[in-house]
Design a protein around this motif. Sequence first.
Motif, PDB file in Angstrom:
ATOM      1  N   VAL A   1       0.859  -1.189   0.000  1.00  0.00           N
ATOM      2  CA  VAL A   1       0.000   0.000   0.000  1.00  0.00           C
ATOM      3  C   VAL A   1       0.893   1.236   0.000  1.00  0.00           C
ATOM      4  O   VAL A   1       1.769   1.382   0.859  1.00  0.00           O
ATOM      5  CB  VAL A   1      -0.929   0.027   1.235  1.00  0.00           C
ATOM      6  N   LEU A   2       0.661   2.117  -0.970  1.00  0.00           N
ATOM      7  CA  LEU A   2       1.378   3.382  -1.030  1.00  0.00           C
ATOM      8  C   LEU A   2       0.388   4.503  -0.757  1.00  0.00           C
ATOM      9  O   LEU A   2      -0.590   4.661  -1.498  1.00  0.00           O
ATOM     10  CB  LEU A   2       2.018   3.592  -2.404  1.00  0.00           C
ATOM     11  N   VAL A   3       0.617   5.251   0.311  1.00  0.00           N
ATOM     12  CA  VAL A   3      -0.184   6.436   0.611  1.00  0.00           C
ATOM     13  C   VAL A   3       0.626   7.637   0.142  1.00  0.00           C
ATOM     14  O   VAL A   3       1.754   7.852   0.591  1.00  0.00           O
ATOM     15  CB  VAL A   3      -0.498   6.546   2.120  1.00  0.00           C
ATOM     16  N   ASN A   4       0.053   8.391  -0.794  1.00  0.00           N
ATOM     17  CA  ASN A   4       0.734   9.538  -1.381  1.00  0.00           C
ATOM     18  C   ASN A   4       0.006  10.811  -0.966  1.00  0.00           C
ATOM     19  O   ASN A   4      -1.126  11.045  -1.370  1.00  0.00           O
ATOM     20  CB  ASN A   4       0.758   9.390  -2.917  1.00  0.00           C
ATOM     21  N   LEU A   5       0.657  11.621  -0.129  1.00  0.00           N
ATOM     22  CA  LEU A   5       0.102  12.884   0.348  1.00  0.00           C
ATOM     23  C   LEU A   5       0.517  13.993  -0.620  1.00  0.00           C
ATOM     24  O   LEU A   5       1.704  14.163  -0.891  1.00  0.00           O
ATOM     25  CB  LEU A   5       0.624  13.195   1.750  1.00  0.00           C
ATOM     26  N   TRP A   6      -0.466  14.731  -1.125  1.00  0.00           N
ATOM     27  CA  TRP A   6      -0.191  15.754  -2.131  1.00  0.00           C
ATOM     28  C   TRP A   6      -1.104  16.945  -1.943  1.00  0.00           C
ATOM     29  O   TRP A   6      -2.041  16.901  -1.156  1.00  0.00           O
ATOM     30  CB  TRP A   6      -0.339  15.172  -3.537  1.00  0.00           C
ATOM     31  N   ALA A   7      -0.789  18.018  -2.647  1.00  0.00           N
ATOM     32  CA  ALA A   7      -1.602  19.237  -2.585  1.00  0.00           C
ATOM     33  C   ALA A   7      -1.814  19.767  -3.998  1.00  0.00           C
ATOM     34  O   ALA A   7      -0.955  19.609  -4.862  1.00  0.00           O
ATOM     35  CB  ALA A   7      -0.905  20.295  -1.728  1.00  0.00           C
ATOM     36  N   THR A   8      -2.942  20.418  -4.209  1.00  0.00           N
ATOM     37  CA  THR A   8      -3.267  20.923  -5.536  1.00  0.00           C
ATOM     38  C   THR A   8      -2.325  22.038  -5.973  1.00  0.00           C
ATOM     39  O   THR A   8      -2.122  22.249  -7.163  1.00  0.00           O
ATOM     40  CB  THR A   8      -4.715  21.431  -5.599  1.00  0.00           C
ATOM     41  N   TRP A   9      -1.707  22.749  -5.030  1.00  0.00           N
ATOM     42  CA  TRP A   9      -0.797  23.846  -5.350  1.00  0.00           C
ATOM     43  C   TRP A   9       0.639  23.372  -5.560  1.00  0.00           C
ATOM     44  O   TRP A   9       1.529  24.169  -5.863  1.00  0.00           O
ATOM     45  CB  TRP A   9      -0.810  24.899  -4.239  1.00  0.00           C
ATOM     46  N   CYS A  10       0.888  22.080  -5.396  1.00  0.00           N
ATOM     47  CA  CYS A  10       2.245  21.524  -5.403  1.00  0.00           C
ATOM     48  C   CYS A  10       2.563  20.906  -6.762  1.00  0.00           C
ATOM     49  O   CYS A  10       2.131  19.795  -7.068  1.00  0.00           O
ATOM     50  CB  CYS A  10       2.340  20.475  -4.285  1.00  0.00           C
ATOM     51  N   ALA A  11       3.323  21.636  -7.588  1.00  0.00           N
ATOM     52  CA  ALA A  11       3.663  21.148  -8.928  1.00  0.00           C
ATOM     53  C   ALA A  11       4.394  19.798  -8.895  1.00  0.00           C
ATOM     54  O   ALA A  11       4.068  18.910  -9.688  1.00  0.00           O
ATOM     55  CB  ALA A  11       4.476  22.193  -9.685  1.00  0.00           C
ATOM     56  N   PRO A  12       5.371  19.583  -8.001  1.00  0.00           N
ATOM     57  CA  PRO A  12       6.025  18.268  -7.962  1.00  0.00           C
ATOM     58  C   PRO A  12       5.044  17.144  -7.603  1.00  0.00           C
ATOM     59  O   PRO A  12       5.173  16.029  -8.111  1.00  0.00           O
ATOM     60  CB  PRO A  12       7.099  18.422  -6.883  1.00  0.00           C
ATOM     61  N   CYS A  13       4.061  17.453  -6.764  1.00  0.00           N
ATOM     62  CA  CYS A  13       3.040  16.456  -6.405  1.00  0.00           C
ATOM     63  C   CYS A  13       2.271  16.025  -7.652  1.00  0.00           C
ATOM     64  O   CYS A  13       2.083  14.831  -7.901  1.00  0.00           O
ATOM     65  CB  CYS A  13       2.048  17.029  -5.395  1.00  0.00           C
ATOM     66  N   LEU A  14       1.822  17.010  -8.405  1.00  0.00           N
ATOM     67  CA  LEU A  14       1.046  16.722  -9.608  1.00  0.00           C
ATOM     68  C   LEU A  14       1.910  16.026 -10.654  1.00  0.00           C
ATOM     69  O   LEU A  14       1.435  15.168 -11.390  1.00  0.00           O
ATOM     70  CB  LEU A  14       0.438  18.017 -10.168  1.00  0.00           C
ATOM     71  N   GLY A  15       3.189  16.371 -10.687  1.00  0.00           N
ATOM     72  CA  GLY A  15       4.095  15.777 -11.646  1.00  0.00           C
ATOM     73  C   GLY A  15       4.340  14.298 -11.434  1.00  0.00           C
ATOM     74  O   GLY A  15       4.585  13.556 -12.395  1.00  0.00           O
ATOM     75  N   GLU A  16       4.274  13.832 -10.183  1.00  0.00           N
ATOM     76  CA  GLU A  16       4.542  12.418  -9.921  1.00  0.00           C
ATOM     77  C   GLU A  16       3.307  11.531 -10.112  1.00  0.00           C
ATOM     78  O   GLU A  16       3.419  10.315 -10.242  1.00  0.00           O
ATOM     79  CB  GLU A  16       5.118  12.211  -8.512  1.00  0.00           C
ATOM     80  N   MET A  17       2.131  12.125 -10.195  1.00  0.00           N
ATOM     81  CA  MET A  17       0.901  11.344 -10.253  1.00  0.00           C
ATOM     82  C   MET A  17       0.765  10.459 -11.500  1.00  0.00           C
ATOM     83  O   MET A  17       0.342   9.303 -11.372  1.00  0.00           O
ATOM     84  CB  MET A  17      -0.315  12.247 -10.045  1.00  0.00           C
ATOM     85  N   PRO A  18       1.122  10.914 -12.690  1.00  0.00           N
ATOM     86  CA  PRO A  18       1.016  10.010 -13.849  1.00  0.00           C
ATOM     87  C   PRO A  18       1.910   8.767 -13.713  1.00  0.00           C
ATOM     88  O   PRO A  18       1.514   7.671 -14.115  1.00  0.00           O
ATOM     89  CB  PRO A  18       1.448  10.888 -15.023  1.00  0.00           C
ATOM     90  N   GLU A  19       3.087   8.926 -13.121  1.00  0.00           N
ATOM     91  CA  GLU A  19       3.967   7.784 -12.918  1.00  0.00           C
ATOM     92  C   GLU A  19       3.381   6.818 -11.887  1.00  0.00           C
ATOM     93  O   GLU A  19       3.453   5.596 -12.052  1.00  0.00           O
ATOM     94  CB  GLU A  19       5.360   8.257 -12.480  1.00  0.00           C
TER      95      GLU A  19
END
Length: 146
Positions: A43-61
Amino acid sequence: MLKRFLILLLAAPLIAHATPSGFSLTDMQGKTHTLAGHQGKWVLVNLWATWCAPCLGEMPELEALGKSRGDLVILGVAVDGQSPRRVAQFVEKLHVTYPVVAGDEELAKQFKPRGFPTSILYDPAGKPVLTKEGVITRKDIESALH
């Protein structure tokens, strides 16, 4: 100051530390996810924010990895308190199909993040085996899976 913090955070090494032995997260479709409920899977829990470009960048991978591995559950947790509708817009734009929780900083506190993105990988027995502060890659995750 914030820029320096983000740069330091993105350069942070892989760190393993204690995280909650269990959690209960309800995704935007109303399904509740618990660590015990996913026993036997990674199980991978990924904490992210809508304002965080690196967060959004890792989501497709993360999306591609999740689709390629039946033994891995990915749970995204939006931590910035945006409405479920707003979070859904980001998820749709990035073609994310793994479960996403529209949460807030209070919800994120149980995972003790020091910044975003933060990812915690649990082994099939529910033990946290990897915490990555900053961008996590498919290679990071796959090297931890055994």
